[in-house]
Design an enzyme around this catalytic site. Sequence first.
Site, short mmCIF file in Angstrom:
data_model
loop_
_atom_site.label_atom_id
_atom_site.label_comp_id
_atom_site.label_asym_id
_atom_site.label_seq_id
_atom_site.Cartn_x
_atom_site.Cartn_y
_atom_site.Cartn_z
N SER A 165 35.48 48.13 33.78
CA SER A 165 34.19 47.45 33.93
C SER A 165 33.69 47.42 35.37
CB SER A 165 34.29 46.03 33.38
OG SER A 165 35.42 45.36 33.91
N ASP A 193 44.62 33.56 34.01
CA ASP A 193 43.47 33.03 34.76
C ASP A 193 43.84 31.82 35.61
OD1 ASP A 193 41.91 34.98 33.53
OD2 ASP A 193 41.32 33.65 31.90
N ILE A 201 48.38 42.04 28.53
CA ILE A 201 49.00 40.91 29.25
C ILE A 201 50.27 41.43 29.93
CG2 ILE A 201 50.09 38.66 29.02
CD1 ILE A 201 48.24 38.15 26.63
N HIS A 239 37.43 37.34 36.61
CA HIS A 239 37.18 36.61 35.37
C HIS A 239 35.71 36.21 35.32
CE1 HIS A 239 38.13 34.19 31.87
NE2 HIS A 239 37.42 33.21 32.40
#
Length: 1010
Positions: free
Chosen positions: A819, A951, A898, A915
């Site tokens: 992204s 996070d 993960i 995030h």
Amino acid sequence: MAARVLVIGSGGREHTLAWKLAQSPQVKQVLVAPGNAGTACAGKISNAAVSVNDHSALAQFCKDEKIELVVVGPEAPLAAGIVGDLTSAGVRCFGPTAQAAQLESSKKFAKEFMDRHEIPTAQWRAFTNPEDACSFITSANFPALVVKASGLAAGKGVIVAKSQAEACRAVQEIMQEKSFGAAGETVVVEEFLEGEEVSCLCFTDGKTVAEMPPAQDHKRLLDGDEGPNTGGMGAYCPAPQVSKDLLVKIKNTILQRAVDGMQQEGAPYTGILYAGIMLTKDGPKVLEFNCRFGDPECQVILPLLKSDLYEVMQSTLDGLLSASLPVWLENHSAVTVVMASKGYPGAYTKGVEITGFPEAQALGLQVFHAGTALKDGKVVTSGGRVLTVTAVQENLMSALAEARKGLAALKFEGAIYRKDIGFRAVAFLQRPRGLTYKDSGVDIAAGNMLVKKIQPLAKATSRPGCSVDLGGFAGLFDLKAAGFKDPLLASGTDGVGTKLKIAQLCNKHDSIGQDLVAMCVNDILAQGAEPLFFLDYFSCGKLDLSTTEAVIAGIAAACQQAGCALLGGETAEMPNMYPPGEYDLAGFAVGAMERHQKLPQLERITEGDAVIGVASSGLHSNGFSLVRKIVERSSLQYSSPAPGGCGDQTLGDLLLTPTRIYSHSLLPIIRSGRVKAFAHITGGGLLENIPRVLPQKFGVDLDASTWRVPKVFSWLQQEGELSEEEMARTFNCGIGAALVVSKDQAEQVLHDVRRRQEEAWVIGSVVACPEDSPRVRVKNLIETIQTNGSLVANGFLKSNFPVQQKKARVAVLISGTGSNLQALIDSTRDPKSSSHIVLVISNKAAVAGLDRAERAGIPTRVINHKLYKNRVEFDNAVDHVLEEFSVDIVCLAGFMRILSGPFVRKWDGKMLNIHPSLLPSFKGSNAHEQVLEAGVTITGCTVHFVAEDVDAGQIILQEAVPVRRGDTVATLSERVKVAEHKIFPAALQLVASGAVQLREDGKIHWAKEQ
């Protein structure tokens, strides 16, 4: 972030779209409206009870259900303006606007558009009066036998007549009997075209065209293309009748022209563009345009798509298709066969039970539902075309065989289907055909075209003794006509070494030809020869006309500069010998001198003779393997600005400065009789080339402080920490040629050289050289080089080149598009960046992020997590590769795994993630949904160090983004992405520069004020 997608439609095409979208890890649910039995409840896929005709209600549904993307399957909603209505309501929708969709919704508009933009199509006329249409059919000077309803007719509004009378009956049926309703108020009468019909589709974002593999549909109901027209009874892909070269032609002359034309007319076309094409003897011609996937073409094209369809569609809507072109499964074929209800395309029975789905699934087939429904827990027929059975295999014949097994397994009363889908492809593949040279990868036509293009360039190099006319078996040169009486011939051959690599990396091919000519003619000039003619050898794996023409144009221009004729050459296309985009060069020069003018004149050379150095233009064409190694180790890229003092250009342009040609300027001086020897300073540098023109008993003493050393040598010496001997033995160090002259004539010769626009100096003298002593001694070389690259300040030398801080080596882990990958790539290319990306790792093959990295020249690795027993084993494999590339920092960019505790602990303080919220608020995978549900007015994004808890790592940077009234997940996500692209690179710079560090106690430490 997992998205929800809505697919509009109810056929096999829409089931296929939903099936493919559901494969994306970025998609958590696909709703289909109204859908069918196949989309009712299949994993991520389910049906939605919402009206697709009431666009306001549909938009509200999308907002309520947090739909991030709407994909429109059929043509009718597109023509009705669904894309514009949803987009205006803030709902992201894939497909063309109603204005752009006129390419399908109005045959008349499409034909006029093709005429305006010179898109090849059949001759035609449009009519609103049936008598006028019939009169035209009987009087046209071409076979006007194709009659089309101008409006939408569900793919059935075309009648191909066998006679004029039948064509006139078709006009009556369409216009007077209203067989296609309002769609037939205008008819288009077309020329009947003969040939193979194929379907060529593409994704387009309004600028870029990304073509899909070509397919072929089967419109007739019965085997052998008999019976009435249908919506399509089957298809296969790719169609072997469309070669790669032909597909490129179709892309350029049809698809790209259509997209460009819509842009020019103010109706940018975004989505799927489908061209139905007839392969005529005069080339491909458009039969019709459609503004969506074909059905059943969709069922054979999408199974061959390796890329993530959701990502491709998002890139298309973002206008970024060129950066994430779809990747297709190669060396495979897909076949789909339609099973239809008895009576189709006329009246048919509904509600007939269908069985055999488990058996078909066990065969590894995809069964896409079309006209099906659920009734009392059973799948029943509800339409004319009921199912499509799709098989994908390594070849067409195998796929056909597998599809037939599925047809035997699936059963419902009255089922009809064709048993000959793909028969044209089978005939094409089985036709007797000898291999051609082009089949092996050698394109003679392209070679002939190249010769045609370069003939005038070569012709312009004609000179006395030679009139260039390419195409013969050999070239001729008339020495007498050139004025020679008692000549000797001199010949030389050379290449340009790995300087070619830099030219190819920089995509700069126009100056490398001068290097080739210069290396050869300067060599024969050392014999006292005037260059007469030149021949080139160009070899490659695949001929690229534009690249080859640029190289040879440079050779021709250099021949004119040198005064020699480009008499001929060889272009060798050798498949599999070179990687794509690479080529090699060799040159051959022949010259002549009168017998008494031959150099070197060894018997005239004496101790005390002067050595005149003539300036080089830079590196010329030697030492580039070392140069490339130095650049590789430096912080610069070829696209970076050149080092200080080297001019306003890139490093690549600096290194590609062409080799100087000396024949025009120095030949008259050599012919004056005052020059005893001429040394071309080529491979071997100063140390090895000057002795080649001296008697064995002599050497030379040179003083580097007497000439100007170009700053590029100072940068290379400093960056590579090269010794004085290494510099003198590898590079010309600013001296491209050396002349040996009598001491008492040195000033006159120096004056003559400078008068001919060459920079020159007396740089040393000839000395006696005892055996086993160095034949070239260079004083003050390293001091001159270092001083040249330095400034004097307060009596001390200070480097003129900024000290290049060692850049942190970064690896980016991705699972799809990556992204933020492009933002990271762009930022690290900045010369001021403290990091550079050395590796991109994906846990999935064939994703767009890998293509993006490869286009940027970044090494990639695929480590498939499915091949490892657990997370720790997978992470160990990743860690091994990170160690292999000496990675300092790891960035996670859309990495959907993960990571295990041991891996995270090892990379503690060296691994970054981003995030899409202002942490510590709204953790987890659905941050935007949480933000909207909470009703907060501010959100944003956070770059943080990765910790074992999700996070929870220490925050490096945050950027706030306002939440606007009426925001959807899609609109909010787009604005947050903009912020992500800004702060992820900024955070990486902070960590890579050492400005931000993670202390042993787990807290952030700012090393210096930012």
